[in-house]
Write a protein that holds these residues in place. Structure first.
Motif, short mmCIF file in Angstrom:
data_model
loop_
_atom_site.label_atom_id
_atom_site.label_comp_id
_atom_site.label_asym_id
_atom_site.label_seq_id
_atom_site.Cartn_x
_atom_site.Cartn_y
_atom_site.Cartn_z
N ILE A 1 -3.22 11.59 8.25
CA ILE A 1 -3.26 12.72 9.18
C ILE A 1 -4.12 12.37 10.39
O ILE A 1 -3.71 12.56 11.54
CB ILE A 1 -3.80 13.98 8.47
CG1 ILE A 1 -2.79 14.46 7.42
CG2 ILE A 1 -4.11 15.09 9.47
CD1 ILE A 1 -3.34 15.50 6.47
N ILE A 2 -5.30 11.86 10.13
CA ILE A 2 -6.21 11.53 11.23
C ILE A 2 -5.63 10.43 12.11
O ILE A 2 -5.62 10.53 13.35
CB ILE A 2 -7.60 11.14 10.69
CG1 ILE A 2 -8.27 12.37 10.06
CG2 ILE A 2 -8.47 10.54 11.79
CD1 ILE A 2 -9.51 12.06 9.26
N GLU B 1 5.68 12.33 3.81
CA GLU B 1 4.86 11.27 3.24
C GLU B 1 3.43 11.74 2.96
O GLU B 1 2.84 11.35 1.94
CB GLU B 1 4.87 10.05 4.16
CG GLU B 1 6.22 9.35 4.16
CD GLU B 1 6.34 8.25 5.19
OE1 GLU B 1 7.26 7.43 5.04
OE2 GLU B 1 5.55 8.20 6.15
N ILE B 2 2.89 12.57 3.82
CA ILE B 2 1.54 13.10 3.57
C ILE B 2 1.56 14.00 2.34
O ILE B 2 0.67 13.90 1.47
CB ILE B 2 1.02 13.86 4.81
CG1 ILE B 2 0.84 12.91 6.00
CG2 ILE B 2 -0.28 14.61 4.49
CD1 ILE B 2 -0.14 11.76 5.78
N LEU B 3 2.54 14.87 2.24
CA LEU B 3 2.64 15.74 1.05
C LEU B 3 2.84 14.92 -0.22
O LEU B 3 2.25 15.25 -1.26
CB LEU B 3 3.78 16.74 1.23
CG LEU B 3 3.54 17.82 2.27
CD1 LEU B 3 4.79 18.66 2.47
CD2 LEU B 3 2.36 18.71 1.87
N ARG C 1 -5.36 11.40 -2.03
CA ARG C 1 -5.86 12.29 -0.98
C ARG C 1 -6.55 11.54 0.16
O ARG C 1 -6.46 11.95 1.32
CB ARG C 1 -6.79 13.33 -1.59
CG ARG C 1 -6.01 14.35 -2.39
CD ARG C 1 -6.92 15.43 -2.99
NE ARG C 1 -6.12 16.45 -3.65
CZ ARG C 1 -5.66 16.34 -4.88
NH1 ARG C 1 -5.91 15.25 -5.59
NH2 ARG C 1 -4.95 17.31 -5.42
N PHE C 2 -7.22 10.45 -0.15
CA PHE C 2 -7.86 9.66 0.90
C PHE C 2 -6.81 9.13 1.88
O PHE C 2 -6.97 9.22 3.09
CB PHE C 2 -8.67 8.50 0.31
CG PHE C 2 -9.16 7.55 1.36
CD1 PHE C 2 -10.27 7.86 2.13
CD2 PHE C 2 -8.49 6.36 1.62
CE1 PHE C 2 -10.72 7.00 3.13
CE2 PHE C 2 -8.92 5.49 2.61
CZ PHE C 2 -10.04 5.81 3.36
N TYR C 3 -5.73 8.55 1.33
CA TYR C 3 -4.66 8.03 2.19
C TYR C 3 -3.99 9.15 2.98
O TYR C 3 -3.59 8.95 4.12
CB TYR C 3 -3.62 7.26 1.38
CG TYR C 3 -4.09 5.91 0.93
CD1 TYR C 3 -4.45 4.93 1.86
CD2 TYR C 3 -4.17 5.59 -0.41
CE1 TYR C 3 -4.88 3.68 1.45
CE2 TYR C 3 -4.60 4.34 -0.83
CZ TYR C 3 -4.95 3.39 0.11
OH TYR C 3 -5.37 2.16 -0.29
N SER D 1 0.84 -1.18 0.00
CA SER D 1 0.00 0.00 0.00
C SER D 1 0.88 1.23 0.00
O SER D 1 2.01 1.20 0.49
CB SER D 1 -0.91 -0.01 1.24
OG SER D 1 -1.54 1.23 1.41
N VAL D 2 0.34 2.34 -0.50
CA VAL D 2 1.08 3.60 -0.45
C VAL D 2 0.96 4.26 0.92
O VAL D 2 1.67 5.22 1.21
CB VAL D 2 0.60 4.59 -1.54
CG1 VAL D 2 0.89 4.02 -2.92
CG2 VAL D 2 -0.87 4.94 -1.37
N PHE D 3 0.09 3.75 1.77
CA PHE D 3 -0.09 4.32 3.10
C PHE D 3 1.18 4.12 3.92
O PHE D 3 1.75 3.03 3.93
CB PHE D 3 -1.28 3.67 3.81
CG PHE D 3 -1.63 4.34 5.11
CD1 PHE D 3 -2.44 5.46 5.12
CD2 PHE D 3 -1.15 3.87 6.31
CE1 PHE D 3 -2.76 6.10 6.31
CE2 PHE D 3 -1.46 4.49 7.51
CZ PHE D 3 -2.27 5.62 7.50
N PRO D 4 1.65 5.13 4.63
CA PRO D 4 2.90 5.04 5.40
C PRO D 4 2.75 4.31 6.73
O PRO D 4 2.84 4.89 7.81
CB PRO D 4 3.29 6.51 5.59
CG PRO D 4 2.00 7.26 5.56
CD PRO D 4 1.11 6.50 4.61
N TRP D 5 2.52 3.01 6.67
CA TRP D 5 2.31 2.20 7.87
C TRP D 5 3.51 2.22 8.80
O TRP D 5 3.36 2.21 10.02
CB TRP D 5 1.98 0.77 7.48
CG TRP D 5 0.64 0.61 6.86
CD1 TRP D 5 0.38 0.36 5.54
CD2 TRP D 5 -0.63 0.71 7.51
NE1 TRP D 5 -0.98 0.30 5.35
CE2 TRP D 5 -1.62 0.51 6.54
CE3 TRP D 5 -1.02 0.97 8.82
CZ2 TRP D 5 -2.97 0.54 6.83
CZ3 TRP D 5 -2.37 1.01 9.12
CH2 TRP D 5 -3.34 0.79 8.12
N GLY D 6 4.71 2.19 8.26
CA GLY D 6 5.91 2.16 9.09
C GLY D 6 6.07 3.42 9.92
O GLY D 6 6.37 3.35 11.12
#
Length: 120
Positions: free
Chosen positions: A97-98, A80-82, A90-92, A30-35
């Motif tokens: 952020i949340i 990572e958010i940027l 944008r969803f990820y 996933s592109v989500f920054p889990w680490g």
């Protein structure tokens, strides 16, 4: 002496952050920054725990400022958010952020509650 304790804690926290981030991220497709989320939540919990325990200035410098300061990473979180926003994810980005803000506050509060339960 305090500077040396901070440096020692950071010398342990920074490599641990890198290794934990890579390990966690390698397990997710996933592109989500889990680490980054994992190390930030862990660091928030530890800081909450330290805030509730009767530790001295030396332990606070070593573990709080040094270790947790190097383990957690606001700059990587921001980057990572940027990057997610620039890539159109944008969803990820919003979820990151949340999860980071709410999760970090929750992890810190949980650490404080655990410390208070232990110290009675």
């Amino acid at each position: 002496m305090t500077v040396l304790l901070v440096a020692l804690g950071a010398a342990i926290g920074a490599p641990l952050r890198y290794l934990t981030d890579r390990l966690v991220q390698s397990r997710h497709d996933s592109v989500f920054p889990w680490g980054t989320l994992a190390v930030n939540l862990a660091g928030s919990f530890i800081l909450g725990l330290l805030a509730g325990l009767p530790v001295g200035a030396a332990w606070s410098a070593l573990l709080g400022t040094g270790f947790c300061g190097a383990l957690t990473t606001y700059s990587t979180f921001s980057y990572e958010i940027l990057r997610l926003i620039q890539d159109g994810s944008r969803f990820y980005a919003l979820a990151g952020i949340i999860a980071s803000v709410v999760g970090g506050l929750g992890a810190g509060a949980m650490g404080l509650l655990v410390a208070q339960a232990v110290t009675g």
